[in-house]
Design a protein around this motif. Structure first.
Motif, short mmCIF file in Angstrom:
data_model
loop_
_atom_site.label_atom_id
_atom_site.label_comp_id
_atom_site.label_asym_id
_atom_site.label_seq_id
_atom_site.Cartn_x
_atom_site.Cartn_y
_atom_site.Cartn_z
N ILE A 129 0.82 -1.21 0.00
CA ILE A 129 0.00 0.00 0.00
C ILE A 129 0.85 1.26 0.00
O ILE A 129 0.38 2.34 -0.35
N GLN A 130 2.10 1.14 0.43
CA GLN A 130 3.05 2.25 0.38
C GLN A 130 4.42 1.71 0.08
O GLN A 130 4.85 0.70 0.64
N ASN A 131 5.11 2.37 -0.85
CA ASN A 131 6.47 1.95 -1.18
C ASN A 131 7.28 3.18 -1.52
O ASN A 131 6.83 4.05 -2.28
N ARG A 132 8.46 3.29 -0.94
CA ARG A 132 9.34 4.42 -1.22
C ARG A 132 10.76 3.88 -1.38
O ARG A 132 11.28 3.21 -0.49
N VAL A 133 11.35 4.15 -2.52
CA VAL A 133 12.71 3.67 -2.77
C VAL A 133 13.69 4.80 -2.97
O VAL A 133 14.90 4.59 -3.01
N ASP A 134 13.20 6.01 -3.11
CA ASP A 134 14.03 7.21 -3.23
C ASP A 134 13.13 8.41 -3.03
O ASP A 134 11.96 8.27 -2.67
N GLY A 135 13.63 9.58 -3.27
CA GLY A 135 12.82 10.77 -3.06
C GLY A 135 12.24 11.36 -4.33
O GLY A 135 11.78 12.51 -4.33
N LYS A 136 12.22 10.57 -5.40
CA LYS A 136 11.79 11.12 -6.69
C LYS A 136 10.29 11.35 -6.77
O LYS A 136 9.82 12.23 -7.50
N VAL A 137 9.50 10.54 -6.06
CA VAL A 137 8.05 10.74 -6.03
C VAL A 137 7.70 11.63 -4.85
O VAL A 137 8.03 11.32 -3.70
N ASN A 138 7.05 12.73 -5.12
CA ASN A 138 6.70 13.71 -4.09
C ASN A 138 5.53 13.21 -3.25
O ASN A 138 4.44 12.95 -3.78
N PHE A 139 5.73 13.06 -1.94
CA PHE A 139 4.67 12.62 -1.03
C PHE A 139 3.97 13.79 -0.34
O PHE A 139 3.14 13.59 0.53
N SER A 140 4.30 15.00 -0.75
CA SER A 140 3.58 16.18 -0.26
C SER A 140 2.36 16.36 -1.15
O SER A 140 2.39 17.10 -2.15
N ARG A 141 1.27 15.69 -0.80
CA ARG A 141 0.06 15.66 -1.63
C ARG A 141 -1.15 16.15 -0.84
O ARG A 141 -1.18 16.11 0.39
N SER A 142 -2.14 16.56 -1.57
CA SER A 142 -3.38 17.05 -0.97
C SER A 142 -4.21 15.89 -0.43
O SER A 142 -3.90 14.71 -0.63
N TRP A 143 -5.30 16.24 0.24
CA TRP A 143 -6.25 15.24 0.72
C TRP A 143 -6.75 14.39 -0.44
O TRP A 143 -6.81 13.16 -0.34
N GLN A 144 -7.09 15.01 -1.55
CA GLN A 144 -7.57 14.28 -2.72
C GLN A 144 -6.48 13.36 -3.27
O GLN A 144 -6.77 12.23 -3.71
N GLY A 145 -5.24 13.80 -3.27
CA GLY A 145 -4.15 12.97 -3.74
C GLY A 145 -4.01 11.69 -2.94
O GLY A 145 -3.86 10.60 -3.51
N TYR A 146 -4.07 11.81 -1.60
CA TYR A 146 -3.98 10.62 -0.76
C TYR A 146 -5.24 9.78 -0.84
O TYR A 146 -5.19 8.55 -0.64
#
Length: 299
Positions: A129-146
């Motif tokens: 449900i969550q995977n992070r392998v580097d900082g390339k994908v921005n996780f600073s997202r809005s309520w709608q994004g999450y």
């Protein structure tokens, strides 16, 4: 005096294309007698040959039917609407990778969800449900994004809170958290029960049962405002934490379940951004982290 030939009939079945072997026993008596064959006249032989031809035709037809059944089963397996990675695993899909799943309450919309299935860790069948392998994908997202999810399922992503709710709302899912440090060491913790509420309750977190692994339990059993079990989800545009400050701003921008604020937080910013207390005691800031993963599996 009518001339009468006597033959022997031998049918050897080695497949649908087998042909009958006919011996002229008057010309080859040794061959017939040595094998114990019996004689038939021409009419009897023709009847037997016709009978064998019919049998071969029926066997060929039956073989075609079986092949069609196999093809249809293969097609069903490829197009089946699997609810999650455990269902895929139980049906023999044992290779980790990207698959399409169909959470039960979304079936009527025929809406597939792309996920990464971990078929190797702790018995396999885990839906990531969550995977992070580097900082390339921005996780600073809005309520709608999450809510709907974001990222690339083959690398870094958040599956979406609506999907997490659909997959866990019956309170029968395990949660597996792993964090790999910059030194290559992977730490983990597994929880007996994990679920989140629907959007009408702001995706409230629920953890129950035992926990074990090489990480301490930093979601529960912490003093005061560090226990995030039972907390609502927060993003930069929707503050549901119990702090006088906005934890999403002070701890690392990414959405999460905050109290005042946390001892566990896996969606902060990779350096040079801010990521405070990803897993307090083992990882006190994000500079030590290489990758993180959250996975669920029905019991």
């Amino acid at each position: 005096m009518a001339f009468l030939w006597k033959f022997v009939f031998l049918a050897i079945f080695s497949g649908f294309n087998s042909q009958p072997l006919l011996f002229n026993c008057e010309k080859e008596p040794d061959k017939c007698e040595s094998k114990g064959y019996f004689y038939r006249d021409n009419n009897q032989l023709k009847s037997l040959v016709r009978g064998q031809d019919e049998i071969l035709k029926e066997m060929s037809r039956f073989g075609n039917i079986l092949e069609e059944i196999r093809n249809r089963i293969s097609l069903l397996e490829r197009t089946a609407l699997y609810k999650d990675c455990k269902e895929l695993y139980d049906m023999g899909r044992r290779k980790s990778g990207v698959y399409s799943i169909y959470p039960l309450d979304l079936l009527h919309q025929v809406k597939s969800v792309q996920v990464y299935c971990d078929m190797d860790t702790a018995g396999g069948g885990w839906t990531v449900i969550q995977n992070r392998v580097d900082g390339k994908v921005n996780f600073s997202r809005s309520w709608q994004g999450y809510k709907v999810g974001f990222g690339d399922v083959s690398t870094s992503y958040w599956i979406g809170n609506d999907v997490i709710h659909e997959l866990t709302k019956d309170n029968s899912s395990l949660l597996y958290v792993s964090i790999t440090g910059k030194d290559g060491t992977t730490h983990y913790i597994q929880y007996d029960t994990f679920s989140i509420a629907g959007e009408d309750d702001d995706y409230r977190l629920y953890i129950a049962g035992n926990a074990f692994g090489t990480l301490d339990d930093r979601i529960r059993y912490r003093s005061g405002g560090d226990n995030i079990n039972g907390m609502k989800f927060s993003t930069y545009d929707k503050d549901n934490d119990l702090s006088s400050n906005h934890c999403t701003d002070t701890m690392g921008i990414g959405g999460w379940w905050f109290n005042k604020c946390n001892d566990a937080y896996l969606n902060g910013q990779y350096p040079p951004g801010k990521w405070s207390q990803p897993w307090h005691g083992t990882f006190d800031d994000g500079s030590k982290i290489s990758s993180t993963k959250m996975m669920i599996k029905r019991k």
